[in-house]
Design an enzyme around this catalytic site. Structure first.
Site, PDB file in Angstrom:
ATOM      1  CE  LYS A  13     134.811 104.833  80.267  1.00  0.00           C
ATOM      2  NZ  LYS A  13     136.276 104.841  80.513  1.00  0.00           N
ATOM      3  NE  ARG A  88     134.002 104.526  86.654  1.00  0.00           N
ATOM      4  CZ  ARG A  88     133.745 105.708  86.094  1.00  0.00           C
ATOM      5  NH1 ARG A  88     132.624 106.346  86.365  1.00  0.00           N
ATOM      6  NH2 ARG A  88     134.603 106.237  85.261  1.00  0.00           N
ATOM      7  NE  ARG A 127     140.623 112.440  80.289  1.00  0.00           N
ATOM      8  CZ  ARG A 127     140.033 111.294  80.630  1.00  0.00           C
ATOM      9  NH1 ARG A 127     139.172 110.710  79.824  1.00  0.00           N
ATOM     10  NH2 ARG A 127     140.316 110.715  81.782  1.00  0.00           N
ATOM     11  NE  ARG A 160     138.303 113.924  84.065  1.00  0.00           N
ATOM     12  CZ  ARG A 160     137.841 112.701  83.851  1.00  0.00           C
ATOM     13  NH1 ARG A 160     137.341 112.370  82.674  1.00  0.00           N
ATOM     14  NH2 ARG A 160     137.887 111.792  84.797  1.00  0.00           N
ATOM     15  NE  ARG A 171     140.198 108.929  87.074  1.00  0.00           N
ATOM     16  CZ  ARG A 171     140.527 109.628  85.980  1.00  0.00           C
ATOM     17  NH1 ARG A 171     141.575 110.450  86.017  1.00  0.00           N
ATOM     18  NH2 ARG A 171     139.838 109.497  84.891  1.00  0.00           N
TER      19      ARG A 171
HETATM   20  P1  ADP Z   1     137.459 107.793  78.721  1.00  0.00           P
HETATM   21  O1  ADP Z   1     136.173 108.525  78.461  1.00  0.00           O
HETATM   22  O2  ADP Z   1     137.361 106.318  78.424  1.00  0.00           O
HETATM   23  O3  ADP Z   1     138.079 108.061  80.058  1.00  0.00           O
HETATM   24  P2  ADP Z   1     138.537 109.610  76.710  1.00  0.00           P
HETATM   25  O4  ADP Z   1     137.590 109.449  75.571  1.00  0.00           O
HETATM   26  O5  ADP Z   1     138.469 110.858  77.500  1.00  0.00           O
HETATM   27  O6  ADP Z   1     138.525 108.302  77.653  1.00  0.00           O
HETATM   28  O7  ADP Z   1     140.018 109.451  76.084  1.00  0.00           O
HETATM   29  C1  ADP Z   1     141.173 109.575  76.921  1.00  0.00           C
HETATM   30  C2  ADP Z   1     142.279 110.318  76.157  1.00  0.00           C
HETATM   31  O8  ADP Z   1     142.796 109.501  75.113  1.00  0.00           O
HETATM   32  C3  ADP Z   1     141.805 111.596  75.505  1.00  0.00           C
HETATM   33  O9  ADP Z   1     142.819 112.555  75.609  1.00  0.00           O
HETATM   34  C4  ADP Z   1     141.568 111.211  74.048  1.00  0.00           C
HETATM   35  O10 ADP Z   1     141.774 112.310  73.159  1.00  0.00           O
HETATM   36  C5  ADP Z   1     142.602 110.130  73.831  1.00  0.00           C
HETATM   37  N1  ADP Z   1     142.140 109.071  72.943  1.00  0.00           N
HETATM   38  C6  ADP Z   1     140.883 108.562  72.877  1.00  0.00           C
HETATM   39  N2  ADP Z   1     140.813 107.572  71.961  1.00  0.00           N
HETATM   40  C7  ADP Z   1     142.068 107.446  71.456  1.00  0.00           C
HETATM   41  C8  ADP Z   1     142.662 106.588  70.453  1.00  0.00           C
HETATM   42  N3  ADP Z   1     141.941 105.664  69.799  1.00  0.00           N
HETATM   43  N4  ADP Z   1     143.980 106.745  70.192  1.00  0.00           N
HETATM   44  C9  ADP Z   1     144.687 107.677  70.841  1.00  0.00           C
HETATM   45  N5  ADP Z   1     144.210 108.507  71.778  1.00  0.00           N
HETATM   46  C10 ADP Z   1     142.909 108.403  72.083  1.00  0.00           C
END
Ligand code: ADP
Ligand code: ZN
Length: 214
Positions: A13, A88, A127, A160, A171
């Site tokens: 997201k 949520r 992440r 984080r 979570r």
């Molecule tokens: P959210 O906000 O839904 O919790 P994030 O945008 O922080 O998720 O993404 C979670 C992790 O997955 C991050 O480390 C991000 O770089 C990685 N990520 C996001 N989208 C993709 C994707 N399409 N393919 C692989 N990794 C992704």
């Protein structure tokens, strides 16, 4: 355009929000980022939130609704907003509907970014986020050009505290029991569109942009 991004922790997201808000000229409202900011500043809100967030649990509905009410009432949300991480729970969704009615607004589109549970552990534990600007990376899927440093602002990349295996498990349980039922809520209102979040980042962005053009 008033848009909601839904999906489990790690679905992408935040990553997708970074890609599209500039194009749309609307603010990205991440309730998770707002909480993390309040916690790092040690405000009364931050102190209250900490007890929940540090255990991987949801912060109480009233607290979250208060944050969103304040944020959506600011002038920069006039032309639209992208809500990420809220609502949520069903009570949060109902409170949001009431709030929007009172402001003469409504939700235009809810985009559900779907990713299977098995992938979410790797996504979240890998992440890394920029301490300065909040940009999101992944140690393998989306690494920065220089290890440990943000491409945009050279800020330090950190993990984080709730992105460890144990908290992620809590979570995900919170998500699948409390948030997944919201999909039905928005489906019944004919607002829900799903994108396959298991594709690479650019492909997911492409699908989201095509939904926004329709
Ligand atoms: P959210 O906000 O839904 O919790 P994030 O945008 O922080 O998720 O993404 C979670 C992790 O997955 C991050 O480390 C991000 O770089 C990685 N990520 C996001 N989208 C993709 C994707 N399409 N393919 C692989 N990794 C992704
Ligand atoms: Zn940065």
């Amino acid at each position: 355009m008033n848009i909601i991004f839904m999906g489990p922790p790690g679905a992408g997201k935040g990553t997708q929000a970074e890609q599209i808000v500039h194009k749309l000229g609307i603010p990205h409202i991440s309730t998770g980022d707002e909480l993390r900011l309040a916690m790092s500043q040690g405000t009364p809100l931050g102190l209250e939130a900490k007890q929940y967030v540090n255990q991987g649990l949801y912060v109480p509905d009233e607290v979250m609704i208060g944050i969103v009410r304040e944020r959506i009432s600011r002038p920069d949300s006039k032309s639209g907003f992208l809500l990420d991480g809220f609502p949520r729970t069903i009570p949060q969704a109902e409170a949001l509907d009431q709030l929007l009615v009172s402001l003469g607004k409504r939700i235009d589109l809810v985009i559900y970014i779907s990713v299977a549970r098995e992938q979410l552990l790797d996504r979240t534990t890998g992440r890394r986020i920029c301490k300065e600007c909040g940009a999101t990376y992944h140690i393998r899927n989306n690494p920065p050009k220089t290890e440990g440093r943000c491409d945009r602002c050279s800020g330090e990349l950190i993990q984080r505290p709730d992105d460890n295996e144990q908290k992620v498990a809590t979570r995900l349980d919170e998500y699948f029991t409390k948030t997944a039922p919201l999909l039905k809520y928005y489906e019944q209102k004919n607002l829900l569109q799903q994108v396959d979040g298991e594709q690479d980042i650019q492909a997911v962005t492409g699908q989201i942009l095509s939904l926004l053009r329709d």
